[in-house]
Design a protein around this motif. Structure first.
Motif, PDB file in Angstrom:
ATOM      1  N   GLY A 288       9.077   6.804  -4.796  1.00  0.00           N
ATOM      2  CA  GLY A 288       9.794   8.127  -4.088  1.00  0.00           C
ATOM      3  C   GLY A 288      11.249   8.763  -3.169  1.00  0.00           C
ATOM      4  N   LEU A 289      10.991   8.340  -1.749  1.00  0.00           N
ATOM      5  CA  LEU A 289      11.171   8.382  -0.884  1.00  0.00           C
ATOM      6  C   LEU A 289      12.583   7.899  -1.860  1.00  0.00           C
ATOM      7  CD1 LEU A 289      11.822   9.725   2.128  1.00  0.00           C
ATOM      8  CD2 LEU A 289      11.653   7.524   2.957  1.00  0.00           C
ATOM      9  N   LEU A 290      13.498   6.466  -1.654  1.00  0.00           N
ATOM     10  CA  LEU A 290      13.921   6.015  -1.890  1.00  0.00           C
ATOM     11  C   LEU A 290      14.711   6.482  -2.905  1.00  0.00           C
ATOM     12  CD1 LEU A 290      13.439   2.644  -1.625  1.00  0.00           C
ATOM     13  CD2 LEU A 290      15.013   3.488  -0.536  1.00  0.00           C
ATOM     14  N   LEU A 291      14.230   7.654  -4.216  1.00  0.00           N
ATOM     15  CA  LEU A 291      15.150   8.236  -5.106  1.00  0.00           C
ATOM     16  C   LEU A 291      15.164   9.483  -4.370  1.00  0.00           C
ATOM     17  CD1 LEU A 291      15.296   8.302  -8.278  1.00  0.00           C
ATOM     18  CD2 LEU A 291      12.991   9.632  -8.710  1.00  0.00           C
ATOM     19  N   VAL A 292      14.838   9.990  -4.042  1.00  0.00           N
ATOM     20  CA  VAL A 292      15.660  11.384  -3.348  1.00  0.00           C
ATOM     21  C   VAL A 292      16.330  10.847  -2.477  1.00  0.00           C
ATOM     22  CG1 VAL A 292      14.884  13.056  -2.110  1.00  0.00           C
ATOM     23  CG2 VAL A 292      12.707  12.807  -3.733  1.00  0.00           C
ATOM     24  N   THR A 293      16.464   9.940  -1.692  1.00  0.00           N
ATOM     25  CA  THR A 293      17.728   9.180  -0.883  1.00  0.00           C
ATOM     26  C   THR A 293      18.253   8.975  -1.253  1.00  0.00           C
ATOM     27  OG1 THR A 293      15.545   8.326   0.788  1.00  0.00           O
ATOM     28  CG2 THR A 293      18.407   8.347   1.065  1.00  0.00           C
ATOM     29  N   ALA A 294      18.515   8.099  -2.384  1.00  0.00           N
ATOM     30  CA  ALA A 294      19.418   8.398  -3.436  1.00  0.00           C
ATOM     31  C   ALA A 294      20.273   9.221  -3.521  1.00  0.00           C
ATOM     32  CB  ALA A 294      19.528   7.319  -4.735  1.00  0.00           C
TER      33      ALA A 294
ATOM     34  N   ASN B   5      12.784  10.402   9.045  1.00  0.00           N
ATOM     35  CA  ASN B   5      10.775  10.176   9.664  1.00  0.00           C
ATOM     36  C   ASN B   5       9.655  10.443   8.450  1.00  0.00           C
ATOM     37  OD1 ASN B   5      11.212  11.273  12.278  1.00  0.00           O
ATOM     38  ND2 ASN B   5      11.628  13.475  11.721  1.00  0.00           N
ATOM     39  N   PHE B   6      10.461  10.796   7.314  1.00  0.00           N
ATOM     40  CA  PHE B   6       9.895  10.693   6.444  1.00  0.00           C
ATOM     41  C   PHE B   6       8.984   9.112   5.970  1.00  0.00           C
ATOM     42  CE2 PHE B   6      10.043  14.626   4.584  1.00  0.00           C
ATOM     43  CZ  PHE B   6       8.545  14.848   3.777  1.00  0.00           C
ATOM     44  N   PHE B   7      10.330   8.196   6.386  1.00  0.00           N
ATOM     45  CA  PHE B   7      10.417   6.993   5.429  1.00  0.00           C
ATOM     46  C   PHE B   7       9.424   6.094   7.047  1.00  0.00           C
ATOM     47  CE2 PHE B   7      11.398   2.771   7.258  1.00  0.00           C
ATOM     48  CZ  PHE B   7      12.224   2.060   5.964  1.00  0.00           C
ATOM     49  N   CYS B   8       9.103   6.909   8.249  1.00  0.00           N
ATOM     50  CA  CYS B   8       8.601   6.211   9.313  1.00  0.00           C
ATOM     51  C   CYS B   8       7.134   6.510   8.692  1.00  0.00           C
ATOM     52  CB  CYS B   8       8.803   6.335  10.747  1.00  0.00           C
ATOM     53  SG  CYS B   8      10.442   5.966  11.332  1.00  0.00           S
ATOM     54  N   SER B   9       6.755   7.675   8.586  1.00  0.00           N
ATOM     55  CA  SER B   9       5.220   8.168   8.947  1.00  0.00           C
ATOM     56  C   SER B   9       4.849   7.821   7.337  1.00  0.00           C
ATOM     57  CB  SER B   9       5.380   9.568   7.883  1.00  0.00           C
ATOM     58  OG  SER B   9       5.771  10.486   8.990  1.00  0.00           O
ATOM     59  N   ILE B  10       5.642   7.357   6.324  1.00  0.00           N
ATOM     60  CA  ILE B  10       4.596   6.237   5.106  1.00  0.00           C
ATOM     61  C   ILE B  10       4.333   4.816   5.505  1.00  0.00           C
ATOM     62  CG2 ILE B  10       5.570   5.541   2.763  1.00  0.00           C
ATOM     63  CD1 ILE B  10       7.201   8.102   2.100  1.00  0.00           C
ATOM     64  N   LEU B  11       5.389   4.095   6.523  1.00  0.00           N
ATOM     65  CA  LEU B  11       4.913   3.007   6.627  1.00  0.00           C
ATOM     66  C   LEU B  11       3.711   2.789   7.892  1.00  0.00           C
ATOM     67  CD1 LEU B  11       8.618   0.994   7.065  1.00  0.00           C
ATOM     68  CD2 LEU B  11       6.875   1.013   5.406  1.00  0.00           C
ATOM     69  N   TYR B  12       4.196   4.442   8.816  1.00  0.00           N
ATOM     70  CA  TYR B  12       2.724   3.871   9.265  1.00  0.00           C
ATOM     71  C   TYR B  12       1.465   4.266   8.899  1.00  0.00           C
ATOM     72  CZ  TYR B  12      -0.011   5.476  13.540  1.00  0.00           C
ATOM     73  OH  TYR B  12      -0.836   5.336  14.453  1.00  0.00           O
ATOM     74  N   GLU B  13       1.470   4.973   7.452  1.00  0.00           N
ATOM     75  CA  GLU B  13       0.472   5.692   7.107  1.00  0.00           C
ATOM     76  C   GLU B  13      -0.864   4.380   5.773  1.00  0.00           C
ATOM     77  OE1 GLU B  13      -1.450   8.027   3.426  1.00  0.00           O
ATOM     78  OE2 GLU B  13       0.080   8.497   4.423  1.00  0.00           O
ATOM     79  N   GLY B  14       0.517   3.700   5.140  1.00  0.00           N
ATOM     80  CA  GLY B  14       0.457   1.854   5.298  1.00  0.00           C
ATOM     81  C   GLY B  14       0.018   1.175   5.990  1.00  0.00           C
ATOM     82  N   PHE B  15       0.368   1.262   6.503  1.00  0.00           N
ATOM     83  CA  PHE B  15      -0.235   0.231   7.817  1.00  0.00           C
ATOM     84  C   PHE B  15      -1.609   0.132   8.014  1.00  0.00           C
ATOM     85  CE2 PHE B  15      -0.137  -1.370  12.814  1.00  0.00           C
ATOM     86  CZ  PHE B  15      -0.150  -2.645  12.702  1.00  0.00           C
TER      87      PHE B  15
ATOM     88  N   ASN C 144       0.427  -1.488   0.385  1.00  0.00           N
ATOM     89  CA  ASN C 144      -0.089   0.161  -0.168  1.00  0.00           C
ATOM     90  C   ASN C 144       1.077   1.323  -0.103  1.00  0.00           C
ATOM     91  OD1 ASN C 144      -2.029  -1.114   0.016  1.00  0.00           O
ATOM     92  ND2 ASN C 144      -2.807  -1.740   2.262  1.00  0.00           N
ATOM     93  N   ALA C 145       2.101   1.116   0.444  1.00  0.00           N
ATOM     94  CA  ALA C 145       3.100   2.110   0.972  1.00  0.00           C
ATOM     95  C   ALA C 145       4.165   2.388  -0.516  1.00  0.00           C
ATOM     96  CB  ALA C 145       3.753   2.127   1.621  1.00  0.00           C
ATOM     97  N   HIS C 146       4.412   1.503  -1.832  1.00  0.00           N
ATOM     98  CA  HIS C 146       5.231   0.491  -2.095  1.00  0.00           C
ATOM     99  C   HIS C 146       5.445   3.028  -3.788  1.00  0.00           C
ATOM    100  CE1 HIS C 146       2.315  -0.016  -4.813  1.00  0.00           C
ATOM    101  NE2 HIS C 146       3.100   0.515  -6.296  1.00  0.00           N
TER     102      HIS C 146
END
Length: 582
Positions: A456-462, A531-541, A449-451
């Motif tokens: 997008g976050l992984l691209l920005v992080t890279a 924080n962005f990573f944790c927020s995205i996972l929490y929203e998907g959960f 659900n959060a993929h």
């Protein structure tokens, strides 16, 4: 039209009624129910599909658990990590003068013969003469544990040289060119530029004599095929298994010291020497462990010598393991399961085709598991064959020749890596087998659900990490060791996320820019990206929690009831019906 009933007709009707009254009780009672409507037919179809899927999951869970346990038992049987660690630490203590166990207080082991203290050719020869050679040729005692390692065959020195590319001096200005007396300006650090010619008793005269005639000369080049060597990746270069060899005998310590003195007085070590290896193999009769020792002295382009050691231990005989019934049984089960799963995957590939088969992650993982299991078996037999060939050579020539165990230990290392990866993959694949569990499903669906946001976050992080890595190399790469290359800088930035920073090193390199760089990386990684990573996972959960898992719950319930039925823990009426059928 009128029909007149005759006596024969009346008699036939009476006999028919009599026949029906007599045999009607023997016929089964047929009752026809009302046809199912659309909703009922859909429910029956879903129930049938659920039961079919549950039976397949039970079967896969049973067989794959057996396969996983056999793989883990085989890996455990062939990877004696503790004994290899202790043997390696003991050899390092003897030949590198390092402590057997790490000092909890972090104090260094003080010794003049320590390998890290070698910085010149004189230090290298002194180290070989006073540390390596005496430990190899010690008289073996029968009681003292200080002398329980034996030298297999002989030891040798092997030199890898660079080609003389003095033509590069022609591109220099005359004022600089006059500084080079020998006109040897530069040489490469890769094995493709290694010297392969054979010389006389000096590097200045090429030899036209056959190698067989001057076989003992240290100026004769031997290829990696002749020496049965392998490519070795050092700290500052890649080296082939060939080179110029000086053998050491097992006669006495004085002969080795005299050979080292002759090499030092000759031109065997000069400005074109790229790397010198000290190679030998030890055997511990008490633990049946072979130890391959390669001590390398790399001559860098900028004038320094970088020593390093490659020490690996292994129980190649496996006397005790060959008598273990559980290991043999596990190997047999592993081979049978591999053949079974290979047949299943071939059938799935033929049924689905190339695109559909490899379009599924789990099918790709299953194919990788089968291929890796086959590779483990191939590497095991190749290692065994190579080891047997070396033992035959040892029985034929004894301790008069050098026994090169390098290929055997490389295969042993590949075997360990393959078994380690295979063990991790088969355990990870249990997630697919146990996918019927709602607790497992909710984790996978949270990522699904959060993929989109995660990509997008992984691209920005890279992009952000690559920018910081390049900036770190340009600012601190010449001073700070952890920023000397792109890959090392990226790993350093990953440690930033986990809270381990290089603040002191950055400030020591540049007081102002070091602090600015540290603040920017810390804020970007620990306060924004995490924080962005944790927020995205929490929203998907949270989104996944509101999804229904009725199908998974019914599947689990059906599987539990089937297991209870087979174990005779079901209701009494089910037990009675089952006993009657039997």
């Amino acid at each position: 039209m009128r029909i007149f009933v005759t006596e024969d007709g009346i008699r036939l009707v009476q006999e028919r009624k009599k026949y029906n009254r007599k045999f009607r009780t023997l016929l089964p009672k047929v009752t026809c129910r009302v046809p199912l409507n659309t909703a009922e037919a859909k429910t029956v179809s879903e129930r049938l599909a659920l039961e079919t899927a549950a039976r397949e999951m039970l079967r896969d869970l049973f067989f794959y658990t057996i396969f996983m346990m056999s793989v883990l038992l085989v890996a455990y049987g062939h990877m004696d990590v503790r004994s290899q660690f202790l043997q390696t630490q003991y050899v390092k203590h003897k030949f590198l003068h390092t402590p057997i166990f790490e000092d909890p207080e972090g104090e260094e082991y003080a010794s003049l013969g320590k390998l890290e203290e070698v910085h010149s050719v004189e230090d290298m020869l002194h180290y070989i003469r006073t540390v390596v050679a005496p430990e190899m040729l010690k008289v073996k005692g029968t009681i003292s544990t200080d002398h329980d390692i034996y030298l297999m065959g002989t030891a040798r020195l092997r030199q890898v040289r660079s080609r003389d590319d003095s033509d590069a001096c022609e591109n220099l200005p005359n004022a600089l060119r006059s500084l080079f007396i020998e006109e040897t300006c530069s040489y490469s650090s890769f094995y493709v530029s290694e010297e392969t010619n054979t010389y006389e008793s000096t590097w200045k005269v090429l030899s036209n004599t056959s190698k067989d005639i001057i076989d003992d000369s240290p100026y004769v080049y031997r290829s990696s095929k002749e020496l049965n060597g392998a490519i070795l990746i050092g700290q500052h270069g890649v080296y082939s298994g060939g080179g110029y060899v000086v053998p050491f005998g097992q006669d006495d310590l004085e002969s080795i010291q005299n050979a080292l003195t002759r090499l030092y007085n000759s031109d065997w070590i000069d400005e074109l020497s790229k790397c010198i290896f000290v190679e030998f193999t030890l055997y511990n009769a008490a633990s049946d462990h072979f130890t391959n020792v390669i001590i390398a002295f790399e001559f860098a382009n900028f004038g320094a010598i970088y020593p390093s050691a490659f020490i690996h231990s292994a129980n190649l005989l496996n006397k005790e393991l060959n008598e273990e019934l559980w290991l043999q049984l596990s190997e047999g089960i592993m081979a049978i399961c591999t053949l079974f799963y290979a047949f299943v995957e071939i059938q799935n590939y033929r049924k689905l085709g190339l695109r559909k088969y490899f379009g599924n992650l789990w099918r790709c993982l299953e194919a990788f598991t089968v291929i890796l299991t086959c590779a483990v078996g191939i590497i095991f037999f190749l290692r065994y064959y190579e080891f047997v060939e070396i033992l035959k050579e040892f029985q034929k020539y004894g301790h008069t020749r050098f026994l090169n165990f390098e290929a055997v230990f490389q295969m042993h290392e590949h075997l360990h890596i393959s078994l380690a990866v295979l063990g991790g993959v088969v355990i990870f694949k249990m997630l697919k087998v146990t996918a019927f569990n709602p607790l497992v499903v909710i984790t996978f669906r949270s990522f699904l659900n959060a993929h989109a946001d995660l990509y997008g976050l992984l691209l920005v992080t890279a992009i952000l990490f690559l920018a910081f890595a390049v900036t770190g190399i340009l600012l601190f790469g010449a001073i700070v060791r952890s920023y000397r290359s792109v890959t090392i800088s990226l790993f350093t930035l990953l440690f930033f996320i986990m809270g381990e920073s290089e603040y002191d090193s950055l400030v020591a390199a540049d007081v102002f820019l070091g602090r600015i760089y540290f603040l920017m990386v810390t804020v970007s990684s620990q306060y924004i990206i995490v924080n962005f990573f944790c927020s995205i996972l929490y929203e998907g959960f949270e989104l996944t929690r509101y999804m229904a898992f009725r199908r998974e719950q019914e599947t689990v319930k059906y599987m539990v009831n089937r297991i209870k039925f087979y174990l005779e823990f079901g209701p009494k009426n089910v037990k009675t019906n089952k006993s009657r059928k039997l």
